[in-house]
Design a protein around this motif. Structure first.
Motif, PDB file in Angstrom:
ATOM      1  N   GLU A  57     -30.407  27.398  40.147  1.00 36.05           N
ATOM      2  CA  GLU A  57     -29.669  26.139  40.244  1.00 36.05           C
ATOM      3  C   GLU A  57     -28.198  26.315  39.852  1.00 36.05           C
ATOM      4  N   ASP A 113     -39.277  18.134  42.551  1.00 39.92           N
ATOM      5  CA  ASP A 113     -38.143  18.042  43.473  1.00 39.92           C
ATOM      6  C   ASP A 113     -36.910  17.436  42.802  1.00 39.92           C
ATOM      7  N   MET A 119     -37.440  24.007  33.021  1.00 41.39           N
ATOM      8  CA  MET A 119     -36.582  24.504  34.099  1.00 41.39           C
ATOM      9  C   MET A 119     -36.842  25.967  34.464  1.00 41.39           C
ATOM     10  N   SER A 167     -33.335  18.150  40.338  1.00 40.15           N
ATOM     11  CA  SER A 167     -32.330  19.154  39.998  1.00 40.15           C
ATOM     12  C   SER A 167     -32.342  19.434  38.490  1.00 40.15           C
ATOM     13  N   TYR A 168     -31.609  20.464  38.095  1.00 37.00           N
ATOM     14  CA  TYR A 168     -31.455  20.773  36.672  1.00 37.00           C
ATOM     15  C   TYR A 168     -30.913  19.562  35.921  1.00 37.00           C
ATOM     16  N   ARG A 219     -33.553  16.788  35.618  1.00 39.58           N
ATOM     17  CA  ARG A 219     -34.633  17.117  34.677  1.00 39.58           C
ATOM     18  C   ARG A 219     -34.130  17.132  33.239  1.00 39.58           C
ATOM     19  N   TYR A 264     -39.570  19.173  30.733  1.00 36.79           N
ATOM     20  CA  TYR A 264     -39.262  20.285  31.637  1.00 36.79           C
ATOM     21  C   TYR A 264     -38.608  21.447  30.900  1.00 36.79           C
ATOM     22  N   ASP A 313     -42.102  29.984  41.644  1.00 32.65           N
ATOM     23  CA  ASP A 313     -42.391  28.727  40.968  1.00 32.65           C
ATOM     24  C   ASP A 313     -43.861  28.680  40.562  1.00 32.65           C
ATOM     25  N   ASN A 337     -35.779  29.700  38.076  1.00 28.49           N
ATOM     26  CA  ASN A 337     -35.202  28.493  38.668  1.00 28.49           C
ATOM     27  C   ASN A 337     -33.880  28.041  38.075  1.00 28.49           C
ATOM     28  N   SER A 369     -39.405  26.767  36.452  1.00 29.08           N
ATOM     29  CA  SER A 369     -39.805  26.617  37.848  1.00 29.08           C
ATOM     30  C   SER A 369     -39.206  25.328  38.388  1.00 29.08           C
ATOM     31  N   LYS A 370     -39.111  25.225  39.692  1.00 25.70           N
ATOM     32  CA  LYS A 370     -38.663  23.983  40.311  1.00 25.70           C
ATOM     33  C   LYS A 370     -39.800  22.976  40.208  1.00 25.70           C
ATOM     34  N   GLU A 371     -39.522  21.790  39.699  1.00 26.30           N
ATOM     35  CA  GLU A 371     -40.573  20.806  39.466  1.00 26.30           C
ATOM     36  C   GLU A 371     -40.149  19.430  39.950  1.00 26.30           C
TER      37      GLU A 371
END
Length: 301
Positions: A45, A282, A276, A284-285, A288, A274, A63, A41, A278-280
Motif C-alpha cells: 500500500e 477491501d 495490515m 485501504s491502509y 483500516r 487490523y 493474503d 500488504n 493482508s488486504k482485508e
C-alpha cells in the motif's frame, strides 16, 4: 496496373508497420513501469500510494498468510531477479529477506528496509529475543512510523526511477499529509480519555500505543506464537475485570477463538482489529487504521 498494385502493397505494408509500431509502443509503455516487489500488504500500500501509475507491484506473502510463518519459495526469488525495487519492513519481520536478495543475483535491484530510521521498541522476553531478535517489528502500525516508511519508499523509487522524481515526491507528500492529519485527530481524542488500557489478541500495537500514550495487554505474544496457559489466562481475566475492559480486540490470523474465550469470561464484546499484514475487507491502509483508532477510542470512553 503495376503502379496500382505497388501502391496497394505499399499501403498494406505501411498499415502493418503502423500496427506493429503501435504494439511496440504499448509494450514499451507497460514495460516502462517500475517493477516493485514487496513483502506484505502494508508495504504494498505504501508503494502504491507513492508510485501510483508509474509502478507495477507484486507482493510476496499471499493474503491470509501469517507473515511470521511464511517460508520463501523459488518463484519469490525469481520475481526479485527481474525487479527494480524490493520493499520490506525489516526488524525480523521477514527473516528470509537478505537471503532472497542475495539469491536473486540482481545487481540493479534497489532494496529498502522500510523501517529504517524508526525509533524501535525493544523486546524484553528472552525467548522472543533468541528466536526473532531484539526489536518489535510492527512499526507500520504507527502513523508516525508510517510517515518514515513512506518516505523511505519514496527515496527508493526516486533512486530506481529518477526521471519521475517530482511525481513520487508529490504523491509521498500528499499521502504523508493524510497520515499526519489522522494522527493529529486521534491524538486530540485520546488525550480526553481517562482509561488508557485495551486488550487485544496479538501484541502488535506497541508503536501505536506509544504514539497515543496507551497500553496494550495481549492474549498472545508479539510474534503470535502461542496461546496463554491457564494461569496467564486467569491473569488476563483479572486484569480485564479490574480495569473495566468491555472490548477484547481480535485479529483473524492470531487465534481469535482465544480472544472470544477471554471476552466470554469477563462479559466483554469482541471487535476485529487490523494488522495490515493482508488486504482485508477491501479497505485501504488509511481506512483500516482509521477503523482501528475509532474502535480503540470508543472502547476507552
Amino acid at each position: 496496373m503495376i503502379k496500382r498494385l505497388v501502391a496497394v502493397l505499399f499501403s498494406v505494408f505501411a498499415l502493418i508497420l503502423a500496427v506493429g509500431c503501435g504494439q511496440n509502443s504499448n509494450s514499451n509503455t507497460t514495460n516502462s513501469k517500475v517493477k516493485v516487489v514487496t513483502s506484505f500488504n502494508a508495504m504494498t500500500e505504501f508503494v502504491q500510494a507513492v508510485g501510483g501509475d508509474k509502478v507495477e507491484v507484486a507482493t510476496i506473502i499471499p493474503d491470509g498468510t501469517e507473515p511470521h510463518d511464511f517460508e520463501l519459495k523459488a518463484e519469490d526469488i525469481k520475481s526479485l531477479s527481474s525487479a527494480k525495487v524490493f520493499v520490506y519492513n525489516g526488524l525480523g519481520m521477514e527473516p528470509w529477506a537478505e537471503k532472497a536478495i542475495e539469491s536473486a543475483k540482481n545487481d540493479k535491484l534497489v532494496s529498502v528496509v522500510a523501517s529504517k530510521g524508526v525509533e524501535t521498541i525493544k523486546n524484553t522476553d528472552e525467548e522472543e529475543i533468541k528466536e526473532h531478535g531484539a526489536e518489535d517489528p510492527h512499526t507500520w502500525l504507527s502513523l508516525k512510523n508510517a510517515v518514515i516508511e513512506v518516505n523511505n519508499v519514496k527515496d527508493a523509487l526516486v533512486k530506481a526511477d529518477p526521471s519521475n522524481k517530482d511525481y513520487y515526491e508529490k504523491n509521498a507528500k500528499d499521502y504523508v499529509a493524510k497520515l499526519e492529519a489522522l494522527q493529529k485527530d486521534y491524538a486530540q481524542k485520546f488525550a480526553t480519555v481517562a482509561h488508557k488500557d485495551f486488550v487485544t489478541g496479538h501484541a502488535a500495537f506497541a508503536y501505536l500505543c506509544r504514539d497515543f500514550g496507551l497500553e496494550q495487554q495481549s492474549v498472545e505474544d508479539v510474534f503470535a506464537e502461542g496461546e496463554p496457559n491457564a494461569a496467564q489466562l486467569a491473569e488476563l481475566v483479572e486484569f480485564a475485570k479490574s480495569h473495566g475492559i468491555k472490548t477484547i480486540f481480535a485479529e483473524e490470523m492470531a487465534s481469535p477463538e482465544v480472544s472470544k474465550t477471554l471476552a466470554a469470561e469477563v462479559g466483554a464484546k469482541v471487535e476485529t482489529i487490523y494488522t495490515m499484514e493482508s488486504k482485508e475487507d477491501d479497505k485501504s491502509y488509511l481506512q483500516r487504521m482509521g477503523d482501528n483508532l475509532s474502535k480503540i477510542y470508543e472502547s476507552l470512553k
